[in-house]
Motif scaffolding. Structure first.
Motif, PDB file in Angstrom:
ATOM      1  N   VAL A 324      -2.797  68.645 -29.559  1.00 47.98           N
ATOM      2  CA  VAL A 324      -3.361  69.065 -28.279  1.00 47.98           C
ATOM      3  C   VAL A 324      -3.789  70.517 -28.331  1.00 47.98           C
ATOM      4  N   GLU A 325      -2.952  71.376 -28.903  1.00 48.26           N
ATOM      5  CA  GLU A 325      -3.276  72.804 -28.998  1.00 48.26           C
ATOM      6  C   GLU A 325      -4.500  73.044 -29.875  1.00 48.26           C
ATOM      7  N   LEU A 326      -4.599  72.285 -30.975  1.00 50.34           N
ATOM      8  CA  LEU A 326      -5.683  72.523 -31.918  1.00 50.34           C
ATOM      9  C   LEU A 326      -7.002  71.911 -31.490  1.00 50.34           C
ATOM     10  N   LEU A 327      -6.950  70.758 -30.829  1.00 55.15           N
ATOM     11  CA  LEU A 327      -8.184  70.047 -30.512  1.00 55.15           C
ATOM     12  C   LEU A 327      -8.533  70.044 -29.028  1.00 55.15           C
ATOM     13  N   ASP A 328      -7.536  69.829 -28.181  1.00 59.13           N
ATOM     14  CA  ASP A 328      -7.824  69.724 -26.746  1.00 59.13           C
ATOM     15  C   ASP A 328      -7.957  71.082 -26.068  1.00 59.13           C
TER      16      ASP A 328
END
Length: 428
Positions: A324-328
């Motif tokens: 989530v942190e890297l993509l969203d």
């Protein structure tokens, strides 16, 4: 090494002051040391009066009142008032206008006392008259020139206010070469250390603490900061560690810490990192290692060039980041190697075909940023070799094919690597 007195005279910008201090030097060279001390005090007194007059012309009420008092005594031939003004002159210069420091005040007070001894009948004893020594006369000439005559009028709060006003103005230059010309024409040409320190403190707070500073002001502050390093390298290198040590511990909010690491850890301000103390380095590095997940893509700027000081801390933070942190939550303009490494590791643990397929569709955009394609191809193959959910997903062969073509890898070697891992060949 003894300074050349004629060279010091040439450093005095005011013609009248230069004339008086030159007279003091001529008396010194002729052996008239008492006359030299008297002429030296006259140069200081006139120069300070001219400086007060100049500050008053810019609208300073205290300076206007002081000059009105001086002019009134002169016009009315009031000797008592003139003597009182002269007696208070150094105190005014120190306390009201900050032309001189406390240490300089002490040295110049000695000049005033020695002037009185030299100008009036003064006896050391009943049979001995006071004689000024050549060392005494020379000391006063040097002190007078360094402390007063070579300095511009505004050096205290008025000078700082003017400099800060210039920093806000639209006429502040945008190119560093022009900034140097601009600052060299004002109080920072030959600043007292107190003025330089106060100005550098404001600049550093703009760059690493104040969160409401607009981008134009930050750029001006950065240019001024590094121009002053070139103009005054010795005091700059001595003052910067002291200022950083006083400012960094006051950073408490996440926004303040983010601003500090973004300047000190990126290309623009990383030159200051060597002046940051060990405890403060640890403080900033630890913050980067725990950087807020919703702003993780801001760490992108900590990776290039490889010598940036917070690169390792940023890699550590990304190494534990979630999908989530890297993509969203993030938008990577060009995903660093650490981000691609982490994404490939997450890919290797997908627990079903649907997740693997969905993740591969998003991963392909970041793989195109790879600066180490052979390394990342190996990681991609390893993920499929150990995880059947990745290996059997529809998107895996498409992901490999697209990556190989965009990275321009040798297909024969890719086929060999896939075969060695027991994986099927994509349709080339």
């Amino acid at each position: 090494m003894l300074v050349d007195l004629d060279e010091m005279v040439a450093e005095c910008p005011d013609p009248r002051s230069r004339k008086y201090i030159r007279e003091a030097v001529q008396c010194y060279k002729a052996g008239a040391y008492r006359s030299s001390v008297v002429a030296c005090w006259i140069a200081v007194a006139f120069d300070l009066v001219d400086k007060i007059r100049e500050v008053g012309a810019s609208g300073d009420q205290a300076a206007q009142d002081a000059i009105a008092r001086f002019d009134r005594a002169r016009q009315e031939h009031d000797v008592r008032a003139s003597l009182a003004f002269e007696k208070d002159l150094l105190t005014l210069a120190r306390d009201k206008f900050e032309f001189i420091s406390q240490v300089e005040f002490i040295d110049l007070s000695r000049l005033a006392e020695d002037r009185n001894r030299c100008a009036h009948p003064s006896q050391v004893s009943d049979t001995e008259v006071f004689e000024a020594s050549p060392e005494l006369a020379r000391l006063h000439i040097v002190n007078a020139t360094r402390y007063v005559l070579s300095k511009p009028a505004a050096q205290g709060k008025a000078a700082l206010d003017r400099l800060l006003s210039d920093l806000e103005s639209r006429f502040f230059p945008s190119k560093r070469a022009d900034v140097k010309v601009f600052l060299s024409a004002g109080p920072l040409a030959k600043p007292r250390e107190s003025l330089l320190k106060n100005y550098l403190t404001v600049l550093l707070k703009d760059l690493i603490k104040q969160i409401d500073v607009d981008i134009e002001r930050r750029q001006r502050a950065e240019n001024a900061l590094f121009v002053l390093r070139d103009m005054h390298p010795e005091p700059w290198k001595r003052l910067i560690p002291e200022i950083l040590a006083s400012v960094i511990p006051t950073l408490q909010l996440d926004e303040q810490l983010k601003k500090a690491v973004s300047f000190l850890g990126e290309k623009s301000g990383c030159e200051l990192w060597i002046y940051v103390g060990d405890a403060d380095r640890l403080r900033l590095s630890t913050f980067v290692q725990n950087y807020p997940g919703e702003d993780l893509s801001e760490l992108e700027w900590f990776f290039e060039p490889a010598s940036l000081p917070l690169r390792a801390a940023a890699s550590s933070r990304i190494g534990k980041a979630s999908q989530v942190e890297l993509l969203d939550n993030s938008m990577w303009l060009s995903a660093p190697t650490a981000v691609i490494d982490r994404l490939l590791l997450i890919y290797s643990y997908k627990s079903n075909f649907a997740d693997a397929n969905d993740f591969a569709k998003r991963l392909r955009y970041h793989l195109t940023d790879s600066t180490e394609p052979q390394k990342h191809l190996s990681a991609l193959i390893a993920a499929a070799a150990k995880n059947p959910q990745v290996r059997g997903s529809n998107q895996f062969p498409l992901l490999v094919k697209e990556f190989v073509e965009k990275a321009k890898l040798e297909k024969d070697k890719v086929k060999e690597a896939l075969a060695a891992a027991g994986l099927e060949q994509p349709e080339w």
